[in-house]
Design a protein around this motif. Structure first.
Motif, PDB file in Angstrom:
ATOM      1  N   GLU A   1      56.967 -21.918  -1.780  1.00  0.00           N
ATOM      2  CA  GLU A   1      55.993 -22.433  -2.734  1.00  0.00           C
ATOM      3  C   GLU A   1      56.189 -21.919  -4.148  1.00  0.00           C
ATOM      4  O   GLU A   1      55.849 -22.605  -5.110  1.00  0.00           O
ATOM      5  CB  GLU A   1      54.575 -22.111  -2.256  1.00  0.00           C
ATOM      6  CG  GLU A   1      54.164 -22.895  -1.027  1.00  0.00           C
ATOM      7  CD  GLU A   1      52.686 -22.752  -0.724  1.00  0.00           C
ATOM      8  OE1 GLU A   1      52.051 -21.835  -1.302  1.00  0.00           O
ATOM      9  OE2 GLU A   1      52.174 -23.529   0.085  1.00  0.00           O
TER      10      GLU A   1
ATOM     11  N   GLY B   1      55.474 -28.315  -3.634  1.00  0.00           N
ATOM     12  CA  GLY B   1      54.320 -27.969  -2.805  1.00  0.00           C
ATOM     13  C   GLY B   1      54.246 -28.851  -1.564  1.00  0.00           C
ATOM     14  O   GLY B   1      53.979 -28.370  -0.456  1.00  0.00           O
ATOM     15  N   THR B   2      54.477 -30.162  -1.762  1.00  0.00           N
ATOM     16  CA  THR B   2      54.488 -31.084  -0.621  1.00  0.00           C
ATOM     17  C   THR B   2      55.598 -30.717   0.357  1.00  0.00           C
ATOM     18  O   THR B   2      55.395 -30.681   1.579  1.00  0.00           O
ATOM     19  CB  THR B   2      54.698 -32.526  -1.114  1.00  0.00           C
ATOM     20  OG1 THR B   2      53.646 -32.871  -2.013  1.00  0.00           O
ATOM     21  CG2 THR B   2      54.705 -33.500   0.055  1.00  0.00           C
TER      22      THR B   2
ATOM     23  N   ASP C   1      53.994 -16.748   6.731  1.00  0.00           N
ATOM     24  CA  ASP C   1      53.449 -16.527   5.382  1.00  0.00           C
ATOM     25  C   ASP C   1      54.536 -16.042   4.423  1.00  0.00           C
ATOM     26  O   ASP C   1      54.547 -16.403   3.243  1.00  0.00           O
ATOM     27  CB  ASP C   1      52.314 -15.497   5.431  1.00  0.00           C
ATOM     28  CG  ASP C   1      51.054 -16.063   6.067  1.00  0.00           C
ATOM     29  OD1 ASP C   1      50.958 -17.293   6.171  1.00  0.00           O
ATOM     30  OD2 ASP C   1      50.177 -15.267   6.463  1.00  0.00           O
TER      31      ASP C   1
ATOM     32  N   SER D   1      57.121 -27.772   0.793  1.00  0.00           N
ATOM     33  CA  SER D   1      56.886 -26.501   1.477  1.00  0.00           C
ATOM     34  C   SER D   1      55.833 -26.642   2.560  1.00  0.00           C
ATOM     35  O   SER D   1      55.989 -26.090   3.668  1.00  0.00           O
ATOM     36  CB  SER D   1      56.470 -25.424   0.464  1.00  0.00           C
ATOM     37  OG  SER D   1      55.215 -25.731  -0.113  1.00  0.00           O
ATOM     38  N   GLN D   2      54.770 -27.391   2.297  1.00  0.00           N
ATOM     39  CA  GLN D   2      53.717 -27.531   3.298  1.00  0.00           C
ATOM     40  C   GLN D   2      54.197 -28.311   4.520  1.00  0.00           C
ATOM     41  O   GLN D   2      53.844 -27.995   5.657  1.00  0.00           O
ATOM     42  CB  GLN D   2      52.491 -28.216   2.690  1.00  0.00           C
ATOM     43  CG  GLN D   2      51.702 -27.327   1.744  1.00  0.00           C
ATOM     44  CD  GLN D   2      51.274 -26.020   2.406  1.00  0.00           C
ATOM     45  OE1 GLN D   2      50.722 -26.014   3.507  1.00  0.00           O
ATOM     46  NE2 GLN D   2      51.533 -24.910   1.736  1.00  0.00           N
ATOM     47  N   ARG D   3      55.027 -29.323   4.283  1.00  0.00           N
ATOM     48  CA  ARG D   3      55.570 -30.077   5.420  1.00  0.00           C
ATOM     49  C   ARG D   3      56.507 -29.210   6.256  1.00  0.00           C
ATOM     50  O   ARG D   3      56.474 -29.252   7.490  1.00  0.00           O
ATOM     51  CB  ARG D   3      56.304 -31.324   4.915  1.00  0.00           C
ATOM     52  CG  ARG D   3      55.363 -32.393   4.355  1.00  0.00           C
ATOM     53  CD  ARG D   3      56.128 -33.605   3.866  1.00  0.00           C
ATOM     54  NE  ARG D   3      55.228 -34.622   3.335  1.00  0.00           N
ATOM     55  CZ  ARG D   3      55.639 -35.766   2.795  1.00  0.00           C
ATOM     56  NH1 ARG D   3      56.940 -36.042   2.720  1.00  0.00           N
ATOM     57  NH2 ARG D   3      54.762 -36.632   2.332  1.00  0.00           N
TER      58      ARG D   3
ATOM     59  N   LEU E   1      56.508 -25.901   6.467  1.00  0.00           N
ATOM     60  CA  LEU E   1      55.744 -24.858   7.151  1.00  0.00           C
ATOM     61  C   LEU E   1      54.957 -25.424   8.326  1.00  0.00           C
ATOM     62  O   LEU E   1      54.842 -24.789   9.377  1.00  0.00           O
ATOM     63  CB  LEU E   1      54.807 -24.166   6.159  1.00  0.00           C
ATOM     64  CG  LEU E   1      55.497 -23.340   5.078  1.00  0.00           C
ATOM     65  CD1 LEU E   1      54.503 -22.941   4.000  1.00  0.00           C
ATOM     66  CD2 LEU E   1      56.155 -22.107   5.665  1.00  0.00           C
ATOM     67  N   PHE E   2      54.411 -26.625   8.140  1.00  0.00           N
ATOM     68  CA  PHE E   2      53.692 -27.276   9.246  1.00  0.00           C
ATOM     69  C   PHE E   2      54.637 -27.518  10.414  1.00  0.00           C
ATOM     70  O   PHE E   2      54.306 -27.222  11.577  1.00  0.00           O
ATOM     71  CB  PHE E   2      53.091 -28.598   8.767  1.00  0.00           C
ATOM     72  CG  PHE E   2      52.425 -29.399   9.859  1.00  0.00           C
ATOM     73  CD1 PHE E   2      51.146 -29.087  10.276  1.00  0.00           C
ATOM     74  CD2 PHE E   2      53.091 -30.448  10.475  1.00  0.00           C
ATOM     75  CE1 PHE E   2      50.528 -29.811  11.293  1.00  0.00           C
ATOM     76  CE2 PHE E   2      52.496 -31.173  11.493  1.00  0.00           C
ATOM     77  CZ  PHE E   2      51.203 -30.861  11.898  1.00  0.00           C
TER      78      PHE E   2
ATOM     79  N   GLN F   1      56.400 -18.999   3.395  1.00  0.00           N
ATOM     80  CA  GLN F   1      55.584 -19.809   2.494  1.00  0.00           C
ATOM     81  C   GLN F   1      55.678 -19.297   1.061  1.00  0.00           C
ATOM     82  O   GLN F   1      55.769 -20.075   0.113  1.00  0.00           O
ATOM     83  CB  GLN F   1      54.126 -19.799   2.970  1.00  0.00           C
ATOM     84  CG  GLN F   1      53.193 -20.618   2.087  1.00  0.00           C
ATOM     85  CD  GLN F   1      51.786 -20.709   2.665  1.00  0.00           C
ATOM     86  OE1 GLN F   1      51.529 -20.251   3.763  1.00  0.00           O
ATOM     87  NE2 GLN F   1      50.882 -21.312   1.921  1.00  0.00           N
TER      88      GLN F   1
ATOM     89  N   ARG G   1      55.445 -24.196  12.150  1.00  0.00           N
ATOM     90  CA  ARG G   1      54.347 -23.706  12.994  1.00  0.00           C
ATOM     91  C   ARG G   1      54.280 -24.485  14.304  1.00  0.00           C
ATOM     92  O   ARG G   1      54.132 -23.914  15.384  1.00  0.00           O
ATOM     93  CB  ARG G   1      53.015 -23.826  12.253  1.00  0.00           C
ATOM     94  CG  ARG G   1      52.821 -22.832  11.122  1.00  0.00           C
ATOM     95  CD  ARG G   1      51.380 -22.861  10.627  1.00  0.00           C
ATOM     96  NE  ARG G   1      51.226 -22.060   9.434  1.00  0.00           N
ATOM     97  CZ  ARG G   1      51.261 -22.540   8.199  1.00  0.00           C
ATOM     98  NH1 ARG G   1      51.444 -23.835   8.009  1.00  0.00           N
ATOM     99  NH2 ARG G   1      51.117 -21.749   7.159  1.00  0.00           N
TER     100      ARG G   1
END
Length: 605
Positions: free
Chosen positions: A161, A111-112, A154, A114-116, A118-119, A157, A122
């Motif tokens: 995730e 999760g960490t 998305d 994927s969020q990094r 994706l950030f 993501q 973006r």
């Protein structure tokens, strides 16, 4: 196809014909983008992979503990030796707890990660899109850009995730279980592996079908979003002209194509899952029959057969998961193709690698042998030589399509000339850093664009560090202060989306205050008063006189009242300057400007 649908084909139309070579190029481009995003987080990704391996090992050992308990625990218990059974129970509980811990740890790590990722994606996509030239944004619609930054990301993501965890775990499970099945009984393993041949054929067939479907979905959803964005942005015109039904028809065509593309991908997924389930059950029946025969003959222990059947279920379970992952992967791959395509776009007006310092700009403009066309075979400016001394106010007049706006775009370097050079204080604009260029030359358009936020925020656009006193001074200079101070919240008043709380004239004055505060040496005004009524125009005209004082200015004007403040008038026709002189000189002559001025005077009567 209806006329409305045909009209819409010109908006955000994407080429959906991709050759086999193109597939490889796009796939390679997508992989490069994904790897570049993951590279900064190699250690985190390696840790997540290690957790998957440990989790996989714990879960795959469970049937072995069951087999051990059945074969050794039961026989030992009959002889009064309960140690094997207790060992099997403790071992099973231990690997269960280990599996739960590793699953929990992996989900947090993935999760960490994927969020990094994706950030970063973006930020990279948004930053790159803003750096691209005006020519890109004039051809690549806002709706398509929004699609790249929202629905396409998305789709990635969803893969990172959830599907990525399933994919890594499933691949390890399939590989490890295949080895265990061969180790437990080579004969039964041959039956299982034989079922792989039709499964691989079905996988390849489904892959091609889903890839084509998902590639079409990315193009279709972009066109749907374009329709939504344009309809919502132009809602006043939509309702004023009763275009609701036509919009519904137009967007409906693209929405149906999006639905059909999704259905193609879903049918491919359903076919694949159906085939894999049939192969799984046929293989299980064959293994059960042959295995039972071997147990009866005494060639195979019952615990081994039980473990084999459990592993077989775990073997096909990951294959089903891989099918689901494959579905998410195809969608994400199609999205990555679109995003990577935008990221590989290059600015049409690139910033120089070794910029020439500008210093304090005087504001002199020179166009030397400039020619330009949006299309190579259709020049807009054939050849143009022009010098605007520092501090001179020049008005450009002429019929629509004469080349006035194109000239303004070249002076502001939204485009580069096809030949020749545009110079500021003797320096080619192509040699200036963007920060120096934008500080020295500012364009004011027909309708000043205001962003959501306060009036003060919008005035500070060119100088975010300006003090409150400087903001008020800028507003006073252009005649905006009395209006702002009459508002309950003053300069903290929220202008709302696109400045909807203010009138056209008030928005233009905010735009002028913004320019006054930025203090450029050159101002380009593109029909800055054409959308105003007479009282609003007079108010803005007074602000213009203050704004242009001691600055070089190029004014594009259809209303000849604006020309009165100019020192010099250029009449353009067919991309050429056909008249050049002061307003007083040209109005008394018998040329084109005199005719335009006479027609304007008659229109006021």
């Amino acid at each position: 196809m209806t006329d409305a649908a045909a009209d819409w084909r010109g908006i955000a139309k994407e080429d959906e014909t991709v050759t086999a070579t193109g597939n490889l190029v796009l796939a390679g481009r997508s992989r490069r983008l994904l790897f570049s995003l993951l590279r900064p987080y190699r250690k985190l990704a390696a840790g997540a992979l290690a957790l998957v391996v440990l989790d996989n090992a714990a879960k795959l050992s469970m049937p072995l503990w069951i087999a051990y308990g059945l074969d050794q625990g039961i026989s030992g218990g009959r002889q009064g030796n309960w140690t094997p059974l207790l060992t099997a129970v403790i071992g099973f509980i231990a690997v269960t707890l280990l599996g739960g811990l590793t699953t929990y740890s992996f989900l947090r790590a993935s999760g960490t990660l994927s969020q990094r990722v994706l950030f970063d994606l973006r930020v990279r996509a948004f930053t790159h899109t803003q750096e691209l030239s005006v020519s890109f944004h004039e051809n690549y619609t806002a709706g398509k850009v929004v699609t790249r930054l929202t629905t396409d990301i998305d789709a990635l993501q969803e893969l990172l995730e959830g599907a990525l965890n399933q994919a890594m775990s499933a691949l390890l499970s399939v590989f490890t279980i295949a080895i265990i099945l061969i180790w437990l009984d080579p004969t039964l393993a041959m039956i299982v592996l034989a079922g792989f041949v039709p499964l691989l054929i079905a996988t390849r067939w489904a892959q091609r079908r889903q890839r084509a479907g998902y590639r079409r979905t990315r193009g279709a959803i972009a066109r749907v979003i374009v329709g939504f964005v344009e309809a919502m942005s132009g809602m006043r015109a939509v309702q004023a002209f009763g275009r609701e039904e036509r919009n519904l028809e137009v967007v409906g065509v693209d929405d149906r194509q999006y639905q059909q593309a999704n259905m193609t991908a879903i049918r491919g997924m359903a076919d694949y899952v159906g085939i894999s389930i049939v192969l799984q059950y046929l293989t299980t029946v064959l293994v059960l029959f042959v295995g039972a025969w071997s147990v009866i003959e005494g060639d195979l222990a019952i615990g081994v057969l039980a473990a084999y059947l459990l592993y077989l279920d775990q073997f096909y379970g990951p294959l089903d998961e891989l099918a689901q992952v494959f579905n998410a992967y195809q969608s994400a791959a199609a999205a990555l193709e679109k995003i990577s395509g935008v990221l590989e776009e290059k600015p049409a007006v690139p910033e120089p690698s070794d910029a020439v310092p500008l210093g304090n700009s005087r504001g002199s403009i020179e166009l030397a042998g400039v020619s330009f066309g949006y299309h190579a075979d259709r020049p807009v400016l054939p050849t143009l030589d022009l010098v605007v001394p520092a501090g001179q106010v020049v008005a450009l007049v002429g019929a629509t399509g004469a080349g006035k706006s194109t000239l303004a775009k070249l002076i502001t370097r939204f485009y580069d000339p096809s030949a020749g050079a545009v110079r500021l204080d003797g320096i080619d604009l192509r040699e200036l850093a963007n920060v120096d260029l934008r500080r020295a030359i500012v364009m004011v358009t027909q309708e000043a664009y205001l962003f959501s936020g306060t009036i003060a925020d919008n005035i500070r656009l060119g100088r975010p560090d300006a003090s409150d006193a400087e903001v008020r001074a800028a507003a006073e200079a252009v005649g905006l202060a009395s209006f702002v101070e009459s508002l309950p919240d003053g300069y903290r008043t929220d202008v709302r989306t696109r400045g909807g709380r203010l009138s056209a004239g008030q928005r233009q004055l905010v735009g002028f205050a913004r320019v006054f505060l930025a203090d450029p040496s050159v101002i380009v005004l593109d029909e800055a008063t054409s959308s105003l009524d007479i009282p609003g125009e007079r108010l803005v005209q007074r602000a213009l006189e203050t704004l242009l004082r001691d600055r070089t200015a190029v004014i594009i004007a259809h209303r000849l009242s604006t020309v009165a403040i100019a020192d010099r008038v250029l009449v353009m026709e067919g991309g050429r300057v056909v008249e050049d002189g002061s307003p007083a000189e040209l109005v008394t002559g018998d040329g084109r400007f005199a005719g335009l001025h006479a027609a304007w005077r008659e229109s006021l009567v």
